[in-house]
Design a protein around this motif. Structure first.
Motif, PDB file in Angstrom:
ATOM      1  N   LYS A  66       0.830  -1.201   0.000  1.00 59.93           N
ATOM      2  CA  LYS A  66       0.000   0.000   0.000  1.00 59.93           C
ATOM      3  C   LYS A  66       0.871   1.260   0.000  1.00 59.93           C
ATOM      4  CE  LYS A  66       0.344  -0.352   4.881  1.00 59.93           C
ATOM      5  NZ  LYS A  66       1.447   0.608   4.870  1.00 59.93           N
ATOM      6  N   ALA A  67       0.226   2.387  -0.211  1.00 57.34           N
ATOM      7  CA  ALA A  67       0.925   3.676  -0.077  1.00 57.34           C
ATOM      8  C   ALA A  67       1.257   3.879   1.404  1.00 57.34           C
ATOM      9  CB  ALA A  67       0.052   4.798  -0.602  1.00 57.34           C
ATOM     10  N   PRO A  68       2.275   4.670   1.707  1.00 60.50           N
ATOM     11  CA  PRO A  68       2.760   4.710   3.099  1.00 60.50           C
ATOM     12  C   PRO A  68       1.901   5.470   4.100  1.00 60.50           C
ATOM     13  CG  PRO A  68       4.063   6.160   1.698  1.00 60.50           C
ATOM     14  CD  PRO A  68       3.146   5.423   0.793  1.00 60.50           C
ATOM     15  N   SER A  69       1.122   6.440   3.623  1.00 59.44           N
ATOM     16  CA  SER A  69       0.372   7.272   4.570  1.00 59.44           C
ATOM     17  C   SER A  69      -1.076   6.811   4.647  1.00 59.44           C
ATOM     18  CB  SER A  69       0.432   8.743   4.146  1.00 59.44           C
ATOM     19  OG  SER A  69       1.777   9.151   4.034  1.00 59.44           O
ATOM     20  N   TRP A  70      -1.699   7.067   5.798  1.00 57.17           N
ATOM     21  CA  TRP A  70      -3.039   6.521   6.025  1.00 57.17           C
ATOM     22  C   TRP A  70      -3.882   7.516   6.827  1.00 57.17           C
ATOM     23  CZ3 TRP A  70      -4.999   4.011  10.802  1.00 57.17           C
ATOM     24  CH2 TRP A  70      -6.176   3.280  10.601  1.00 57.17           C
ATOM     25  N   THR A  71      -5.105   7.728   6.345  1.00 55.72           N
ATOM     26  CA  THR A  71      -6.061   8.573   7.065  1.00 55.72           C
ATOM     27  C   THR A  71      -7.329   7.771   7.280  1.00 55.72           C
ATOM     28  OG1 THR A  71      -5.188  10.505   5.924  1.00 55.72           O
ATOM     29  CG2 THR A  71      -7.310  10.769   7.010  1.00 55.72           C
ATOM     30  N   TYR A 127       3.159   1.651   8.977  1.00 50.92           N
ATOM     31  CA  TYR A 127       2.404   0.401   8.974  1.00 50.92           C
ATOM     32  C   TYR A 127       2.167  -0.099  10.400  1.00 50.92           C
ATOM     33  CZ  TYR A 127       7.058  -1.795   9.480  1.00 50.92           C
ATOM     34  OH  TYR A 127       8.309  -2.153   9.907  1.00 50.92           O
ATOM     35  N   ASP A 128       1.196  -1.025  10.494  1.00 48.22           N
ATOM     36  CA  ASP A 128       0.950  -1.693  11.775  1.00 48.22           C
ATOM     37  C   ASP A 128       0.803  -3.186  11.487  1.00 48.22           C
ATOM     38  OD1 ASP A 128      -1.831  -2.397  11.180  1.00 48.22           O
ATOM     39  OD2 ASP A 128      -2.281  -0.269  11.428  1.00 48.22           O
ATOM     40  N   PRO A 129       0.634  -4.023  12.496  1.00 48.58           N
ATOM     41  CA  PRO A 129       0.633  -5.470  12.233  1.00 48.58           C
ATOM     42  C   PRO A 129      -0.458  -5.936  11.266  1.00 48.58           C
ATOM     43  CG  PRO A 129       0.969  -5.067  14.563  1.00 48.58           C
ATOM     44  CD  PRO A 129       0.651  -3.736  13.941  1.00 48.58           C
ATOM     45  N   LEU A 130      -1.500  -5.112  11.087  1.00 49.66           N
ATOM     46  CA  LEU A 130      -2.579  -5.543  10.202  1.00 49.66           C
ATOM     47  C   LEU A 130      -2.400  -5.086   8.757  1.00 49.66           C
ATOM     48  CD1 LEU A 130      -5.744  -5.169  12.469  1.00 49.66           C
ATOM     49  CD2 LEU A 130      -4.510  -7.251  11.836  1.00 49.66           C
ATOM     50  N   ASP A 131      -1.537  -4.133   8.506  1.00 47.12           N
ATOM     51  CA  ASP A 131      -1.352  -3.720   7.103  1.00 47.12           C
ATOM     52  C   ASP A 131       0.118  -3.748   6.670  1.00 47.12           C
ATOM     53  OD1 ASP A 131      -0.327  -1.451   8.285  1.00 47.12           O
ATOM     54  OD2 ASP A 131      -1.943  -0.115   7.617  1.00 47.12           O
ATOM     55  N   VAL A 132       0.933  -4.432   7.447  1.00 47.47           N
ATOM     56  CA  VAL A 132       2.337  -4.560   7.072  1.00 47.47           C
ATOM     57  C   VAL A 132       2.445  -5.284   5.720  1.00 47.47           C
ATOM     58  CG1 VAL A 132       2.557  -6.681   8.448  1.00 47.47           C
ATOM     59  CG2 VAL A 132       4.590  -5.399   7.854  1.00 47.47           C
ATOM     60  N   SER A 133       3.329  -4.807   4.880  1.00 47.69           N
ATOM     61  CA  SER A 133       3.471  -5.438   3.564  1.00 47.69           C
ATOM     62  C   SER A 133       4.939  -5.735   3.291  1.00 47.69           C
ATOM     63  CB  SER A 133       2.873  -4.549   2.466  1.00 47.69           C
ATOM     64  OG  SER A 133       3.397  -3.252   2.541  1.00 47.69           O
ATOM     65  N   SER A 145       5.333   3.583  13.233  1.00 49.90           N
ATOM     66  CA  SER A 145       4.608   4.800  12.856  1.00 49.90           C
ATOM     67  C   SER A 145       5.267   6.014  13.496  1.00 49.90           C
ATOM     68  CB  SER A 145       3.131   4.718  13.248  1.00 49.90           C
ATOM     69  OG  SER A 145       2.995   4.506  14.617  1.00 49.90           O
ATOM     70  N   MET A 146       5.129   7.106  12.798  1.00 47.08           N
ATOM     71  CA  MET A 146       5.609   8.383  13.314  1.00 47.08           C
ATOM     72  C   MET A 146       4.487   9.405  13.138  1.00 47.08           C
ATOM     73  SD  MET A 146       9.504   8.825  12.046  1.00 47.08           S
ATOM     74  CE  MET A 146      10.764   7.611  12.399  1.00 47.08           C
ATOM     75  N   GLY A 147       4.236  10.170  14.169  1.00 49.46           N
ATOM     76  CA  GLY A 147       3.211  11.222  14.074  1.00 49.46           C
ATOM     77  C   GLY A 147       1.804  10.704  13.962  1.00 49.46           C
ATOM     78  N   ASP A 148       1.537   9.538  14.501  1.00 49.85           N
ATOM     79  CA  ASP A 148       0.196   8.941  14.434  1.00 49.85           C
ATOM     80  C   ASP A 148      -0.733   9.717  15.379  1.00 49.85           C
ATOM     81  OD1 ASP A 148      -2.048   7.397  14.515  1.00 49.85           O
ATOM     82  OD2 ASP A 148      -1.009   5.491  14.815  1.00 49.85           O
ATOM     83  N   LEU A 149      -1.733  10.382  14.792  1.00 50.89           N
ATOM     84  CA  LEU A 149      -2.605  11.282  15.554  1.00 50.89           C
ATOM     85  C   LEU A 149      -4.056  10.849  15.405  1.00 50.89           C
ATOM     86  CD1 LEU A 149      -3.143  14.173  16.911  1.00 50.89           C
ATOM     87  CD2 LEU A 149      -3.353  14.985  14.559  1.00 50.89           C
ATOM     88  N   GLN A 150      -4.789  10.802  16.538  1.00 46.09           N
ATOM     89  CA  GLN A 150      -6.223  10.507  16.460  1.00 46.09           C
ATOM     90  C   GLN A 150      -6.983  11.526  17.297  1.00 46.09           C
ATOM     91  OE1 GLN A 150      -7.466   6.529  17.544  1.00 46.09           O
ATOM     92  NE2 GLN A 150      -9.340   6.718  16.353  1.00 46.09           N
ATOM     93  N   LEU A 151      -7.970  12.173  16.644  1.00 45.87           N
ATOM     94  CA  LEU A 151      -8.801  13.182  17.299  1.00 45.87           C
ATOM     95  C   LEU A 151     -10.247  12.718  17.312  1.00 45.87           C
ATOM     96  CD1 LEU A 151      -7.508  16.461  15.609  1.00 45.87           C
ATOM     97  CD2 LEU A 151      -7.293  15.903  18.031  1.00 45.87           C
ATOM     98  N   ASP A 201       1.194   9.543  18.798  1.00 44.69           N
ATOM     99  CA  ASP A 201       2.462   8.812  18.916  1.00 44.69           C
ATOM    100  C   ASP A 201       3.528   9.561  18.133  1.00 44.69           C
ATOM    101  OD1 ASP A 201       1.310   6.807  20.367  1.00 44.69           O
ATOM    102  OD2 ASP A 201       0.963   5.492  18.644  1.00 44.69           O
ATOM    103  N   LEU A 202       4.495  10.086  18.843  1.00 46.42           N
ATOM    104  CA  LEU A 202       5.607  10.683  18.105  1.00 46.42           C
ATOM    105  C   LEU A 202       6.335   9.588  17.348  1.00 46.42           C
ATOM    106  CD1 LEU A 202       6.943  13.129  20.828  1.00 46.42           C
ATOM    107  CD2 LEU A 202       5.460  13.630  18.882  1.00 46.42           C
ATOM    108  N   ILE A 203       6.545   8.498  18.051  1.00 50.01           N
ATOM    109  CA  ILE A 203       7.120   7.329  17.383  1.00 50.01           C
ATOM    110  C   ILE A 203       6.602   6.074  18.088  1.00 50.01           C
ATOM    111  CG2 ILE A 203       9.246   7.334  18.781  1.00 50.01           C
ATOM    112  CD1 ILE A 203      10.654   6.417  16.108  1.00 50.01           C
ATOM    113  N   ALA A 204       6.274   5.079  17.308  1.00 53.64           N
ATOM    114  CA  ALA A 204       5.848   3.790  17.870  1.00 53.64           C
ATOM    115  C   ALA A 204       6.462   2.685  17.022  1.00 53.64           C
ATOM    116  CB  ALA A 204       4.329   3.682  17.859  1.00 53.64           C
TER     117      ALA A 204
END
Lengths: 617, 164
Positions: free
Chosen positions: A404-409, A432-438, A448-454, A467-470
């Protein structure tokens, strides 16, 4: 143009007198700007500045910001009499500029003809077999600079495809070794380092990536006419050892290598208008790139690492053979004993070669100079057999462009018992995370870097997490042999709510764990146990931090469907706080290459359930 | 002081022994770039973590090493490159030899300008290397000594068997 040319002839030694409108027009050509790496100023679109700041890259003193002046000076230098050392002449220092100007100025062709450049020819002896490849090294969680993989350019010069002695051109930050890891990351992101191309023999990469860091290499061989191959290689000579400013997220190895290809008019190698460029994006772009109506990609070639070769060999052994390998490693039986000697020669080959790969896989990243005795024993046993190899199926692997493409919304709706319904927006710039790792990423892992959820409900905003970094570095323990038993680690730095049911109990945390994972039967089912904890500022529920134990299960029979379960028990460090549990269950279904659907249940003292549609970009 | 002097003497003796072992090599092996051309211990294996992967420093290739050249005949760019290749790809070359063939061994022979009759050369490398690694004390050698020994074995095999 004629006026300009005539003037040139008249003023051969005083070329500046030829500076006219024609020359100015030539200096505005996109190819000239690409060759000089000019970029438009952010404040004045009419002004340009070269990305390179090495004075020797320019023929004119103001060449870094004046394309016309640089063109005039370059032309004068190219037309200058021969120097005692040909390598010092402009024709040898700027071979791509010479080629381009020779085409643009037909009347000057005899005087712009190539000369013999010993150093350049020695470095890149271009012939009719010469081709170019983009080389991609898988992501590597051992070094922040390599989390997203690495790209470099290889010049294929060998008639018989002896790739090891090919030359490569490698872009990276330079003069970094004196800095500690934190400074290294900060300076890498903020432009604190210079970057540049250096020439490196491919065998160095082969050993460094494949043997020491255990990273697979993917080769993307390009389909380009010899004339264009020559032009690109000539340009690589011009930029070699010149200094740029290095930026980890954009002006990085992928972008600079893409720029080298883009000196050819009509090639679009770099993804456009992206705030960051990840090596995998360049490969995905390459799959859609064409040149003169044909795909730019000729073929992909897989160069498996020692680890991939070990896993491949091991998978091809039957149960009895695997037991034998295990018994030899555990010294329950001897390598020269009848248990091995009585077997067919092909079996002996397969078992000893697996042992050789295993012992090399276990060595400490190339730092140990002495070979292990067990490795030497296996090697000696191999020398005792007649030469030959057992038949082996080729290693199958998904190419890194296929992911997949690297960024996700993600846009989601969520429900919580006390807070009610909410709309949630999640932005994960990478990766990526364990469910979309390719392919090309750490299987079962996450980065992930900069993973933000509002969340938004009743006009109130709530930060779910940032997550600044995970990093979730999982090891699948494919063989289960000693030293391959699934040791992994996790690191997470950022902000998150302490509990689901609080209105705002945001805390900053640094979390780290040690883990042991294993595949259960097949690669589709993975479990891991982890032990670790978190430190944080004094907070409402967990005080200054906690220790924890937990378990993870990932079931992903295909890239189209996956389930991820996590459960952990947290014990706050201070006794005034109570032990608590946190669980997450997440299901992911792939809707298309660029869309997915996820359902997630998070539970601590209360529950939050969400359904979301995600877009990859 | 005595202890210090003794240590220095032992070091000097060891250095001399190592250098002469490289320089002499097996009969007919000729000069050896490891000893003559200033090739130090494996550079990249000691690379700091931050300098690895995308951040290799300038001139990890042959330029820096050829600048240390002391013997122009031995230290041609090609022989230095060959020596570095053998140093860096040592394990894979040995494993190829154990199997009787392989791309790392083939490339080493190419760098030795072995054009034809390569299978005979590979056979000779296999025989001599098999003996070398089973000899007592083999594993006590430093990585660079092993590389020097392998360089000589391949060089000799190429000279004895190959056509250009």
């Amino acid at each position: 143009m004629l006026k300009f040319i005539c003037t040139l002839f008249l003023c051969a030694s005083l070329l500046p007198c030829a500076y006219g409108n024609e020359l100015v027009a030539l200096a505005k050509q996109p190819t000239w700007h690409r060759l000089l790496h000019y970029t438009a100023s952010a404040f004045n679109s009419a002004a340009v500045k070269s990305s390179i700041h090495s004075p020797e890259f320019f023929a004119a003193s103001d060449g870094a910001s004046n394309p016309a002046s640089e063109l005039k000076a370059t032309l004068a230098a190219l037309l200058a009499p021969a120097t005692a050392n040909p390598d010092e002449h402009a024709k040898c220092r700027f071979p791509a500029r010479r080629i381009w100007l020779e085409k643009q100025l037909p009347a000057l062709r005899p005087r712009l003809a190539a000369i013999h450049c010993p150093e350049f020819t020695d470095w890149a002896p271009i012939n009719e077999h010469t081709s170019l490849s983009l080389m991609f090294a898988n992501g590597y969680l051992g070094n922040p600079a390599s989390y997203y993989g690495h790209i470099f350019l290889k010049i294929n010069n060998q008639k018989n495809n002896e790739r090891l002695i090919d030359q490569t051109l490698n872009y990276g930050a330079i003069e970094t070794t004196q800095d500690d890891p934190v400074s290294y990351i900060v300076k890498g992101i903020t432009g604190g380092y210079d970057g540049g191309f250096s020439p490196i023999d491919f065998f160095f990469h082969d050993t460094n990536y494949g043997e020491n860091e255990l990273r697979d290499l993917w080769e993307y061989r390009l389909r380009l006419p010899p004339e264009e191959v020559r032009f690109i290689i000539s340009h690589t000579w011009e930029v070699m050892r010149k200094r740029y400013v290095y930026y980890f997220f954009h002006d990085n190895c992928a972008f600079r290598v893409g720029e080298l290809l883009e000196v050819i008019e009509g090639i679009s190698a770099n993804p456009k208008e992206m705030p960051w460029i990840i090596p995998q994006s360049l490969l995905q772009q390459l799959m859609h790139s064409t040149y003169k109506g044909e795909s730019l990609l000729d073929k992909r070639i897989f160069h498996p690492s020692r680890q991939s070769r070990l896993y491949h060999r091991y998978k091809q052994l039957n149960t009895e053979q695997r037991d034998l390998v295990s018994s030899i490693i555990e010294r329950k039986i001897r390598l020269d004993g009848p248990e091995l000697k009585s077997r067919a020669i092909d079996e002996q080959y397969a078992i000893i070669d697996t042992l050789i790969d295993y012992h090399q896989f276990r060595k400490d990243g190339g730092k140990v100079q002495q070979a292990s005795p067990a490795y030497l024993t296996a090697l000696n046993a191999r020398f005792q057999l007649p030469p030959g190899e057992s038949a082996s199926a080729p290693i199958a692997a998904d190419p890194p462009d296929s992911g997949k493409a690297p960024s996700w919304t993600q846009l989601a709706v969520s429900h919580h018992k006390t807070r009610g319904e909410a709309l949630s927006l999640r932005l994960r710039p990478a990766y990526y995370d364990p469910l979309d790792v390719s392919s090309g990423q750490a299987r079962h892992g996450g980065l992930s870097m900069g993973d933000l959820q509002l969340e938004m409900s009743h006009s109130n905003f709530r930060l779910h997490h940032l997550d600044l970094i995970a990093i979730d570095s999982m090891n699948p323990a494919v063989t289960g042999l000693p030293g391959d038993q699934g040791v992994g680690w996790r690191l997470r730095v950022g902000l998150e709510q302490e509990r689901q049911n609080c209105k705002s109990c945001l805390t900053s945390r640094v979390q780290a764990d040690y883990s042991r994972g294993s595949q259960l039967g097949s690669a589709a089912l993975f479990t891991a146990l982890h032990v670790g904890g978190a430190i944080q500022p004094d907070s409402t529920y967990d005080g200054f931090g906690f220790v924890r134990v937990g378990a993870t299960l990932v079931f992903r029979p295909s890239s189209a469907f996956g389930v991820h379960l996590k459960h952990e028990l947290r014990r706050p460090v201070e006794k005034t706080y109570s032990t608590n549990t946190h669980s997450t269950a997440e299901v992911r279904i792939t809707l298309s290459k660029s869309h997915d659907f996820r359902a997630q249940l998070e539970r601590d003292q209360s529950s939050r359930f969400s359904l979301g549609i995600g877009t990859y970009w | 002081m005595k202890k210090h002097t003794l240590k220095l003497s032992i070091l000097a003796l060891l250095t001399a022994a190592t250098t002469s072992a490289f320089a002499a090599g097996p009969t007919g092996s000729g000069p050896n770039p490891y000893a003559d051309c200033g090739i130090g211990a494996a550079i990249f294996k000691d690379t700091e973590w931050a300098a690895a992967t995308s951040n290799v420093t300038w001139d990890l290739g042959s330029t820096a090493i050829t600048s240390a050249t002391v013997s122009p005949e031995t230290c041609t760019k090609r022989s230095v490159k060959t020596a570095m290749f053998i140093r860096d790809a040592y394990a894979q070359i040995v494993e190829d030899a154990a199997r009787g063939d392989g791309e790392h061994l083939a490339s080493a022979l190419t760098l030795m300008e072995c054009g034809g009759n390569r299978s005979s050369a590979m056979g000779e490398v296999r025989n001599n290397l098999g003996e070398a690694i089973s000899a007592p004390g083999y594993n006590d050698q430093q990585a660079l000594e092993k590389a020097g020994q392998l360089f000589n074995i391949i060089n000799t095999a190429a000279r004895n068997n190959c056509t250009v």
